[in-house]
Design a protein around this motif. Sequence first.
Motif, PDB file in Angstrom:
ATOM      1  N   LEU A   1      33.263  39.525  45.294  1.00  0.00           N
ATOM      2  CA  LEU A   1      32.526  39.941  44.099  1.00  0.00           C
ATOM      3  C   LEU A   1      32.045  41.385  44.204  1.00  0.00           C
ATOM      4  O   LEU A   1      32.022  42.115  43.206  1.00  0.00           O
ATOM      5  N   LEU A   2      31.629  41.798  45.401  1.00  0.00           N
ATOM      6  CA  LEU A   2      31.060  43.122  45.573  1.00  0.00           C
ATOM      7  C   LEU A   2      32.130  44.190  45.776  1.00  0.00           C
ATOM      8  O   LEU A   2      31.795  45.355  46.019  1.00  0.00           O
ATOM      9  N   ASP A   3      33.391  43.802  45.685  1.00  0.00           N
ATOM     10  CA  ASP A   3      34.484  44.772  45.835  1.00  0.00           C
ATOM     11  C   ASP A   3      34.917  45.368  44.504  1.00  0.00           C
ATOM     12  O   ASP A   3      35.765  46.265  44.467  1.00  0.00           O
ATOM     13  N   ARG A   4      34.354  44.876  43.409  1.00  0.00           N
ATOM     14  CA  ARG A   4      34.758  45.371  42.099  1.00  0.00           C
ATOM     15  C   ARG A   4      34.269  46.805  41.871  1.00  0.00           C
ATOM     16  O   ARG A   4      33.107  47.114  42.115  1.00  0.00           O
ATOM     17  N   LYS A   5      35.141  47.655  41.388  1.00  0.00           N
ATOM     18  CA  LYS A   5      34.791  49.053  41.142  1.00  0.00           C
ATOM     19  C   LYS A   5      33.705  49.153  40.082  1.00  0.00           C
ATOM     20  O   LYS A   5      33.829  48.613  39.001  1.00  0.00           O
ATOM     21  N   GLY A   6      32.650  49.885  40.417  1.00  0.00           N
ATOM     22  CA  GLY A   6      31.587  50.133  39.455  1.00  0.00           C
ATOM     23  C   GLY A   6      30.729  48.937  39.135  1.00  0.00           C
ATOM     24  O   GLY A   6      29.799  49.039  38.333  1.00  0.00           O
ATOM     25  N   GLU A   7      31.018  47.769  39.731  1.00  0.00           N
ATOM     26  CA  GLU A   7      30.285  46.549  39.399  1.00  0.00           C
ATOM     27  C   GLU A   7      29.282  46.156  40.473  1.00  0.00           C
ATOM     28  O   GLU A   7      28.299  45.472  40.186  1.00  0.00           O
TER      29      GLU A   7
ATOM     30  N   ASN B   1      31.634  31.628  42.701  1.00  0.00           N
ATOM     31  CA  ASN B   1      32.576  32.366  43.548  1.00  0.00           C
ATOM     32  C   ASN B   1      32.907  31.564  44.801  1.00  0.00           C
ATOM     33  O   ASN B   1      34.070  31.450  45.202  1.00  0.00           O
ATOM     34  N   ARG B   2      31.881  30.999  45.420  1.00  0.00           N
ATOM     35  CA  ARG B   2      32.103  30.177  46.608  1.00  0.00           C
ATOM     36  C   ARG B   2      32.853  28.890  46.244  1.00  0.00           C
ATOM     37  O   ARG B   2      33.736  28.427  46.983  1.00  0.00           O
ATOM     38  N   ALA B   3      32.501  28.303  45.097  1.00  0.00           N
ATOM     39  CA  ALA B   3      33.157  27.065  44.670  1.00  0.00           C
ATOM     40  C   ALA B   3      34.652  27.270  44.468  1.00  0.00           C
ATOM     41  O   ALA B   3      35.467  26.434  44.858  1.00  0.00           O
ATOM     42  N   MET B   4      35.033  28.402  43.860  1.00  0.00           N
ATOM     43  CA  MET B   4      36.459  28.677  43.650  1.00  0.00           C
ATOM     44  C   MET B   4      37.196  28.731  44.993  1.00  0.00           C
ATOM     45  O   MET B   4      38.294  28.202  45.148  1.00  0.00           O
ATOM     46  N   SER B   5      36.574  29.371  45.973  1.00  0.00           N
ATOM     47  CA  SER B   5      37.178  29.464  47.297  1.00  0.00           C
ATOM     48  C   SER B   5      37.326  28.086  47.929  1.00  0.00           C
ATOM     49  O   SER B   5      38.390  27.737  48.470  1.00  0.00           O
TER      50      SER B   5
ATOM     51  N   VAL C   1      40.628  34.510  43.316  1.00  0.00           N
ATOM     52  CA  VAL C   1      40.090  35.267  42.185  1.00  0.00           C
ATOM     53  C   VAL C   1      40.651  36.682  42.227  1.00  0.00           C
ATOM     54  O   VAL C   1      40.667  37.319  43.291  1.00  0.00           O
ATOM     55  N   ASP C   2      41.098  37.170  41.082  1.00  0.00           N
ATOM     56  CA  ASP C   2      41.574  38.550  40.971  1.00  0.00           C
ATOM     57  C   ASP C   2      40.378  39.449  40.674  1.00  0.00           C
ATOM     58  O   ASP C   2      39.957  39.576  39.523  1.00  0.00           O
ATOM     59  N   TYR C   3      39.823  40.067  41.711  1.00  0.00           N
ATOM     60  CA  TYR C   3      38.615  40.872  41.548  1.00  0.00           C
ATOM     61  C   TYR C   3      38.904  42.251  40.955  1.00  0.00           C
ATOM     62  O   TYR C   3      37.971  43.012  40.693  1.00  0.00           O
ATOM     63  N   SER C   4      40.170  42.576  40.735  1.00  0.00           N
ATOM     64  CA  SER C   4      40.489  43.855  40.090  1.00  0.00           C
ATOM     65  C   SER C   4      40.182  43.806  38.595  1.00  0.00           C
ATOM     66  O   SER C   4      40.100  44.844  37.943  1.00  0.00           O
ATOM     67  N   LYS C   5      40.013  42.606  38.050  1.00  0.00           N
ATOM     68  CA  LYS C   5      39.686  42.444  36.632  1.00  0.00           C
ATOM     69  C   LYS C   5      38.176  42.271  36.504  1.00  0.00           C
ATOM     70  O   LYS C   5      37.573  41.428  37.167  1.00  0.00           O
ATOM     71  N   SER C   6      37.571  43.075  35.647  1.00  0.00           N
ATOM     72  CA  SER C   6      36.104  43.023  35.498  1.00  0.00           C
ATOM     73  C   SER C   6      35.653  42.016  34.460  1.00  0.00           C
ATOM     74  O   SER C   6      34.469  41.668  34.401  1.00  0.00           O
ATOM     75  N   ALA C   7      36.558  41.537  33.610  1.00  0.00           N
ATOM     76  CA  ALA C   7      36.197  40.569  32.578  1.00  0.00           C
ATOM     77  C   ALA C   7      37.416  39.716  32.243  1.00  0.00           C
ATOM     78  O   ALA C   7      38.546  40.218  32.253  1.00  0.00           O
ATOM     79  N   PRO C   8      37.180  38.416  31.954  1.00  0.00           N
ATOM     80  CA  PRO C   8      35.932  37.662  32.132  1.00  0.00           C
ATOM     81  C   PRO C   8      35.463  37.669  33.591  1.00  0.00           C
ATOM     82  O   PRO C   8      36.061  38.338  34.419  1.00  0.00           O
ATOM     83  N   ASP C   9      34.420  36.905  33.873  1.00  0.00           N
ATOM     84  CA  ASP C   9      33.801  36.973  35.196  1.00  0.00           C
ATOM     85  C   ASP C   9      34.757  36.581  36.323  1.00  0.00           C
ATOM     86  O   ASP C   9      34.714  37.175  37.399  1.00  0.00           O
ATOM     87  N   PHE C  10      35.613  35.580  36.071  1.00  0.00           N
ATOM     88  CA  PHE C  10      36.537  35.127  37.113  1.00  0.00           C
ATOM     89  C   PHE C  10      37.930  34.932  36.518  1.00  0.00           C
ATOM     90  O   PHE C  10      38.120  34.119  35.614  1.00  0.00           O
TER      91      PHE C  10
END
Length: 321
Positions: free
Chosen positions: A40-46, A68-72, A78-87
Amino acid sequence: MDLFEPRLPEAKLHDAFRLIRFDPDYAKVLPVIQNWATGLLDRKGESQKFIKEFQSTFNSSMWELYLNRAMSDLGCSVDYSKSAPDFVVRGPGNYEFNIEAVISDQPPTTVQQKTFSEQDFKVRGALKLVGKIRDKLNLYRGINGKKHPYSSLSHVRGRPFVIAVAPFDSNISLFQNNELINLVLFGMAPPELVGPDHGKQDKLGSLLTPSGSPVEMGIFTKDFFKEISAVFFSTVGTFGKAVVESQIERLVRSTRYRVMDKDKVELGSMLWQVGTHRFQFTNLTYLTTLRWEGGNQIGGADTLIQPASLFQSVSRNPVRP
């Protein structure tokens, strides 16, 4: 990046964040929550924005950390390169879908009522849930002037759109179990718990706002909400989960619904007696059972109180009848 390195003046820190960060008793919980933030904290500008929201408003960010933990844990990526939607999620078998997270929170200046009305609690909670779901549907559609609605995004088009909602709209909102979300999604009124109609559930088409305006319930039974593929709902995606995972010395209360065919209940079983019964297994481990008969089954709930250090092992091997 460190979720718990304060980025705001102390006066702006949320009470829950301040408790976790500065109470030495919770030191072992911090790395657990930090681990939930992986990706989650790897997102650019987020990342900076997310950390400040976690420290100042807490609940919505905690819900995203839990998801985030539940998905794992569920074997999804999760594709963290996308800022929206959340996941933007890829599940087993390369099945792709999108999740937008939201909570029904309370304004910081809200004054909790001194007297409790169960009916007011349920009506207010259901109205807040359906309102938040509608808000996210509007984001998907681009209503209210959103420049890039979710439906226009290439990674959203043609894929299921899921809303993940959790209630934090009062100090006791997490006690609502699944009654209100069943009302919101399917128009199912709470079941009768006493009398000859025990277990019966009526249909409820709408609720009234304080101003008297009707708000439709049963959104999954109506075409208006057809873009929503599913709703994730939980009242346990909280700090308490991190406490259990850290196994610090705290008492944890958990409630589990149970149902059993009568012919499968061992003769004379103490744990399946109809009514309310209490058991003590150790100095700090207690069980309360609530049982009622319905047709050829016995149903009810187990409420277990035990040390957090025992919770995970016991929950994997629940008390047997």
